[in-house]
Motif scaffolding. Structure first.
Motif, mmCIF file in Angstrom:
data_model
loop_
_atom_site.group_PDB
_atom_site.id
_atom_site.type_symbol
_atom_site.label_atom_id
_atom_site.label_comp_id
_atom_site.label_asym_id
_atom_site.label_seq_id
_atom_site.Cartn_x
_atom_site.Cartn_y
_atom_site.Cartn_z
ATOM 1 N N THR A 48 47.580 -38.599 -33.503
ATOM 2 C CA THR A 48 48.963 -38.166 -33.713
ATOM 3 C C THR A 48 49.048 -36.650 -33.822
ATOM 4 N N ALA A 49 48.133 -36.050 -34.544
ATOM 5 C CA ALA A 49 48.116 -34.588 -34.668
ATOM 6 C C ALA A 49 47.869 -33.931 -33.314
ATOM 7 N N PHE A 50 46.961 -34.488 -32.525
ATOM 8 C CA PHE A 50 46.674 -33.935 -31.202
ATOM 9 C C PHE A 50 47.902 -34.009 -30.291
ATOM 10 N N LEU A 51 48.604 -35.146 -30.320
ATOM 11 C CA LEU A 51 49.809 -35.265 -29.499
ATOM 12 C C LEU A 51 50.903 -34.320 -29.985
ATOM 13 N N GLY A 52 50.997 -34.112 -31.284
ATOM 14 C CA GLY A 52 51.974 -33.151 -31.808
ATOM 15 C C GLY A 52 51.691 -31.740 -31.332
ATOM 16 N N VAL A 53 50.422 -31.362 -31.304
ATOM 17 C CA VAL A 53 50.052 -30.033 -30.802
ATOM 18 C C VAL A 53 50.369 -29.922 -29.312
ATOM 19 N N LEU A 54 50.127 -30.978 -28.560
ATOM 20 C CA LEU A 54 50.454 -30.947 -27.125
ATOM 21 C C LEU A 54 51.956 -30.797 -26.889
#
Length: 100
Positions: A48-54
């Protein structure tokens, strides 16, 4: 020997060891299942954090890409042609509102 097997002997010792092993196995299974849930929750949190950064980086890229933003209600071709915006007039009829 009574009906609940409280008499002494080697069978009582083996039964106690087997009961202890059974309880230890259940405890180990519970600990492993709990660890699996913690690992799964961690993987979901990281994804979820990775997708938020993307998504944030895509938004910043679009924001600072150098293109002029298109105003709401105007099409790209109308803005580039320099034509004046069209004014619509609305009037109330017996069946509702009509836009002309």
């Amino acid at each position: 020997m009574t009906a609940n097997g409280t008499a002494g002997g080697s069978m009582n010792l083996i039964g106690g060891v087997l009961a202890l092993l059974h309880k230890a196995g259940r405890l180990i299974r519970q600990i492993m299942l709990g660890g699996l849930f913690v690992v799964a929750a961690g993987i979901v949190a990281v994804a979820t954090a990775f997708l938020g950064v993307l998504v944030a980086s895509a938004a910043l890229t679009l924001r600072f890409s150098g293109r002029k933003p298109v105003a709401a209600g105007k099409s790209q071709s109308a803005q580039s042609a320099g034509s004046s915006p069209v004014t619509l007039e609305a009037r109330q009829t017996g069946e509702g509102w009509t836009v002309e």
